[in-house]
Motif scaffolding. Structure first.
Motif, PDB file in Angstrom:
ATOM      1  N   GLY A 286      15.714  30.683  49.275  1.00  0.00           N
ATOM      2  CA  GLY A 286      16.229  31.793  48.486  1.00  0.00           C
ATOM      3  C   GLY A 286      17.655  31.574  48.007  1.00  0.00           C
ATOM      4  O   GLY A 286      18.060  32.104  46.962  1.00  0.00           O
ATOM      5  N   GLN A 287      18.412  30.756  48.748  1.00  0.00           N
ATOM      6  CA  GLN A 287      19.787  30.439  48.364  1.00  0.00           C
ATOM      7  C   GLN A 287      19.861  29.249  47.411  1.00  0.00           C
ATOM      8  O   GLN A 287      20.950  28.809  47.048  1.00  0.00           O
ATOM      9  CB  GLN A 287      20.622  30.156  49.613  1.00  0.00           C
ATOM     10  CG  GLN A 287      20.843  31.363  50.502  1.00  0.00           C
ATOM     11  CD  GLN A 287      21.597  32.461  49.787  1.00  0.00           C
ATOM     12  OE1 GLN A 287      22.623  32.229  49.148  1.00  0.00           O
ATOM     13  NE2 GLN A 287      21.077  33.684  49.872  1.00  0.00           N
TER      14      GLN A 287
ATOM     15  N   ALA B   1       4.828  33.474  53.942  1.00  0.00           N
ATOM     16  CA  ALA B   1       5.594  33.587  52.702  1.00  0.00           C
ATOM     17  C   ALA B   1       5.559  35.007  52.157  1.00  0.00           C
ATOM     18  O   ALA B   1       6.572  35.525  51.656  1.00  0.00           O
ATOM     19  CB  ALA B   1       5.040  32.611  51.669  1.00  0.00           C
ATOM     20  N   GLN B   2       4.420  35.659  52.241  1.00  0.00           N
ATOM     21  CA  GLN B   2       4.322  37.039  51.748  1.00  0.00           C
ATOM     22  C   GLN B   2       5.246  37.972  52.519  1.00  0.00           C
ATOM     23  O   GLN B   2       5.795  38.919  51.969  1.00  0.00           O
ATOM     24  CB  GLN B   2       2.874  37.516  51.856  1.00  0.00           C
ATOM     25  CG  GLN B   2       1.939  36.844  50.866  1.00  0.00           C
ATOM     26  CD  GLN B   2       0.470  37.083  51.183  1.00  0.00           C
ATOM     27  OE1 GLN B   2       0.142  37.840  52.098  1.00  0.00           O
ATOM     28  NE2 GLN B   2      -0.416  36.430  50.443  1.00  0.00           N
TER      29      GLN B   2
ATOM     30  N   PRO C  18      10.115  37.835  49.846  1.00  0.00           N
ATOM     31  CA  PRO C  18      10.794  38.893  49.078  1.00  0.00           C
ATOM     32  C   PRO C  18      12.193  39.217  49.583  1.00  0.00           C
ATOM     33  O   PRO C  18      13.113  39.420  48.781  1.00  0.00           O
ATOM     34  CB  PRO C  18       9.839  40.092  49.246  1.00  0.00           C
ATOM     35  CG  PRO C  18       8.502  39.485  49.482  1.00  0.00           C
ATOM     36  CD  PRO C  18       8.775  38.273  50.311  1.00  0.00           C
ATOM     37  N   ALA C  19      12.368  39.261  50.898  1.00  0.00           N
ATOM     38  CA  ALA C  19      13.678  39.602  51.453  1.00  0.00           C
ATOM     39  C   ALA C  19      14.654  38.432  51.410  1.00  0.00           C
ATOM     40  O   ALA C  19      15.850  38.619  51.627  1.00  0.00           O
ATOM     41  CB  ALA C  19      13.521  40.077  52.895  1.00  0.00           C
TER      42      ALA C  19
ATOM     43  N   ARG D 237      10.314  33.161  45.975  1.00  0.00           N
ATOM     44  CA  ARG D 237       9.038  33.563  45.377  1.00  0.00           C
ATOM     45  C   ARG D 237       7.961  32.570  45.800  1.00  0.00           C
ATOM     46  O   ARG D 237       8.169  31.352  45.756  1.00  0.00           O
ATOM     47  CB  ARG D 237       9.143  33.610  43.854  1.00  0.00           C
ATOM     48  CG  ARG D 237       7.876  34.065  43.142  1.00  0.00           C
ATOM     49  CD  ARG D 237       8.086  34.121  41.644  1.00  0.00           C
ATOM     50  NE  ARG D 237       6.872  34.454  40.934  1.00  0.00           N
ATOM     51  CZ  ARG D 237       6.420  35.690  40.738  1.00  0.00           C
ATOM     52  NH1 ARG D 237       7.124  36.701  41.198  1.00  0.00           N
ATOM     53  NH2 ARG D 237       5.310  35.915  40.077  1.00  0.00           N
ATOM     54  N   ALA D 238       6.791  33.088  46.209  1.00  0.00           N
ATOM     55  CA  ALA D 238       5.666  32.249  46.616  1.00  0.00           C
ATOM     56  C   ALA D 238       4.712  32.045  45.451  1.00  0.00           C
ATOM     57  O   ALA D 238       4.373  32.998  44.746  1.00  0.00           O
ATOM     58  CB  ALA D 238       4.929  32.891  47.787  1.00  0.00           C
TER      59      ALA D 238
END
Length: 299
Positions: free
Chosen positions: A234-235, A247-248, A252-253, A257-258
């Motif tokens: 995410g970074q 992943a689900q 998101p947090a 994105r998966a």
């Protein structure tokens, strides 16, 4: 021979721990008492059961044979306790379950919760290990039920399809490929990668598949846990492959994105396994049936 169950359980602990000290602690006895029991068993048999080494002990050929019989006897006693528990009070049974990372992290906690609520006198021991080790533990009698990937060899075990466990690519939300409906590993070969430790089963699988495509992956970071891995993705540190269920929950947090993977090897299935269902203790049989029913109920 006059071995009692304490002797047999101690010897199994020794084989599992590799040291007399650790085995004595697990058996709740002093080291001197444990050593005396081993000497007594060796005296009765007239042969050595353990070979002493600098960092512990290893079983001799006779020790291997005794270990196999000890596990069988202890398993039979566990089945007896489970079958007779309804006639007594207190703890009715103890069930040992092993699962791979995806099973323990994403599937089994909720799957066993209902069973434990309806069986308040049953204790559960849930351990995480790689799929190959899950199956080895079943064959050695170290657990009652296992959940492992269908990529492993299950010969000699009862194995039922349990739940889909597909793999997905995880990318930063702003990545140029993050809006694709589907990706192949081929699309990601030139990216920087984030993954699990070098010897983790998922890491080995991804590395092997990249090698078959003729392109070793460029690893930026390798971490112990999927949540940390997802945070780095995410970074913007790199991309990753991980189980869809994880992943689900995590992407998101984490600002990631998966995206589903189209490769055939990514369409994994979790298997519900045991050595022989008809030889399980009563409550382990009930848990196995409970899990099997939940697997059938999955969409």
């Amino acid at each position: 021979m006059r071995f009692d169950l304490t002797d047999l359980q101690l010897f199994v602990h020794i084989l599992d721990c590799g040291t007399l000290t650790a085995a004595a602690g697990r058996a709740h006895m002093t080291l001197a008492s444990a050593s005396e029991r081993v000497r007594g068993m060796e005296a009765q048999l007239g042969c050595a059961l353990l070979a002493r080494q600098a960092r512990g002990v290893r079983p001799t050929a006779a020790g291997h044979t005794l270990g196999q019989h000890a596990r069988s006897v202890l398993a039979q006693m566990q089945r007896l306790r489970g079958d007779m528990a309804e006639y007594g009070a207190g703890l009715a049974g103890h069930v040992r379950v092993c699962g791979n990372t995806s099973a323990v992290g994403e599937h089994l906690p909720l799957a066993v919760a209902g069973f434990l609520r309806s069986h308040p006198r049953v204790a559960l021991e849930l351990q995480e290990c790689g799929s190959a080790e899950v199956l080895d533990r079943l064959r050695q009698g170290l657990c009652d039920i296992g959940v492992a990937s269908d990529a492993q060899d299950t010969r000699g075990l009862q194995a039922l399809p349990w739940r889909p466990d597909p793999l997905v690519a995880v990318l930063p939300r702003a990545h140029r490929l993050a809006r694709r409906k589907r990706l192949a590993l081929q699309d990601l070969l030139t990216e920087d990668w984030v993954g699990l430790p070098h010897d983790a089963a998922l890491q080995v699988l991804v590395r092997q598949q990249a090698s078959l495509l003729g392109s070793p992956l460029r690893w930026r970071a390798q971490l112990q846990h999927l949540d940390s891995l997802c945070q780095l993705v995410g970074q913007g540190v790199g991309v990753a492959v991980m189980p869809a269920a994880a992943a689900q929950r995590l992407a998101p947090a984490s600002g990631a994105r998966a995206v589903p993977l189209s490769d055939a090897w990514a369409r994994r299935q979790l298997l519900l396994c045991t050595a022989r269902e008809d030889q399980l203790p009563a409550h382990a049989r009930q848990l196995f049936a409970h899990l099997e029913g939940l697997g059938r109920a999955e969409p």
